[in-house]
Design an enzyme around this catalytic site. Structure first.
Site, PDB file in Angstrom:
ATOM      1  N   ASP A 142       0.831  -1.203   0.000  1.00  0.00           N
ATOM      2  CA  ASP A 142       0.000   0.000   0.000  1.00  0.00           C
ATOM      3  C   ASP A 142       0.870   1.260   0.000  1.00  0.00           C
ATOM      4  O   ASP A 142       0.613   2.213  -0.745  1.00  0.00           O
ATOM      5  CB  ASP A 142      -0.917  -0.023   1.222  1.00  0.00           C
ATOM      6  CG  ASP A 142      -1.746   1.249   1.355  1.00  0.00           C
ATOM      7  OD1 ASP A 142      -2.612   1.487   0.500  1.00  0.00           O
ATOM      8  OD2 ASP A 142      -1.508   2.006   2.311  1.00  0.00           O
TER       9      ASP A 142
ATOM     10  N   GLU B 112      -2.141  -5.672  -3.314  1.00  0.00           N
ATOM     11  CA  GLU B 112      -1.246  -4.829  -2.523  1.00  0.00           C
ATOM     12  C   GLU B 112      -0.117  -5.663  -1.921  1.00  0.00           C
ATOM     13  O   GLU B 112       1.049  -5.236  -1.901  1.00  0.00           O
ATOM     14  CB  GLU B 112      -2.028  -4.128  -1.414  1.00  0.00           C
ATOM     15  CG  GLU B 112      -2.931  -3.017  -1.913  1.00  0.00           C
ATOM     16  CD  GLU B 112      -3.642  -2.293  -0.787  1.00  0.00           C
ATOM     17  OE1 GLU B 112      -3.853  -1.076  -0.906  1.00  0.00           O
ATOM     18  OE2 GLU B 112      -3.987  -2.954   0.219  1.00  0.00           O
TER      19      GLU B 112
END
Length: 258
Positions: A67, A135
């Site tokens: 992320d 992610e």
């Protein structure tokens, strides 16, 4: 490069998870150096993996790292691509690319679900398993291949392949930002109040947020995160201001003169 690929192909003869090894190559264009990173990236918290040291692990740490790397790369890419655009535009456009819905859509297109180990139903409204795995995959690529290759993967295989930048520029989906800008322009106070939270039939948390403009109730919206409930409530409030002249006048009458 040829020598490196030859080594990778030889390694394929001995690697245990050949299917995942080849899958990662198809998705990223690179042969994994450490297949264990990618195996961990596919472990959802609902079905953790017991490590050799006896501890249980899942992909949440890799997801956290991925992320952060995504935010950095997307911000850098947009900054270079749109040199004349202001900070608000860059922030809004980045949000559209890295939002959970976008990443989940790409994760499904890449068929990450065929390799993710999870107990949670992917059909659930709050299921972002593929997006979370994407992610985590970015985090694994960053650790396994380094920043330069990870950046190339994000730009070439995620942004350029799965987003139309022209459409992103034309479409403004951040209703909360638009609503806040409106209240600032007309000097109207705005409040976001969490009025309810509960779990749906699949035990996913649901949040309901109300928006108060100038002390007047404007709308409320639900979402599987507080952020999502803010956006849904903001969309309703913004639409109401545009379509309900009487309501708009009431709100404007509360404007401060300072």
């Amino acid at each position: 490069m040829l020598f490196s690929n030859a080594i990778s192909l030889i390694k394929l003869l001995f690697v245990k998870d050949k299917e995942l090894y080849l899958f990662i190559h198809r998705v990223t264009g690179y042969y994994p150096h450490d297949i264990k990173l990618y195996q961990l990236a596919m472990i959802h918290r609902s079905k953790p993996l017991k490590m050799s040291n006896g501890q249980w692990a899942n992909n949440e740490r890799l997801e956290f790292l991925g992320d952060a790397v995504l935010d950095n790369v997307v911000a850098d890419f947009l900054y270079a691509t749109f040199p004349e655009k202001h900070e608000g535009f860059l922030t809004s456009t980045r949000a559209k690319i890295v939002q959970r819905e976008s990443l989940n859509r790409i994760g499904n297109i890449l068929h990450l679900d065929s390799h993710v180990h999870a107990l949670t139903h992917t059909s659930s409204h709050n299921s972002y398993i593929c997006g979370n795995a994407l992610e985590a995959l970015v985090g694994a690529i960053y650790l396994d291949q380094g920043y330069k290759r990870c950046r190339k993967f994000i730009i070439d295989r995620l942004i350029k392949k799965h987003f139309d930048l022209n459409d992103l520029v034309k479409t403004e989906q951040n209703f909360k930002s638009r609503l806040i800008e409106w209240t600032q322009k007309y000097r109207v106070s705005i409040e976001f109040e969490l009025i309810d939270s509960y779990c749906d039939a699949d035990k996913n948390p649901v949040f309901r947020t109300a928006i108060i403009l100038g002390g007047i109730y404007a709308s409320d919206g639900e979402g599987y995160s507080k952020k999502e409930s803010h956006q849904n409530a903001s969309r309703k409030a913004y639409d109401r201001l545009q379509q309900d002249a009487q309501f708009c006048e009431q709100v404007l009458s509360t404007a401060t003169t300072e």
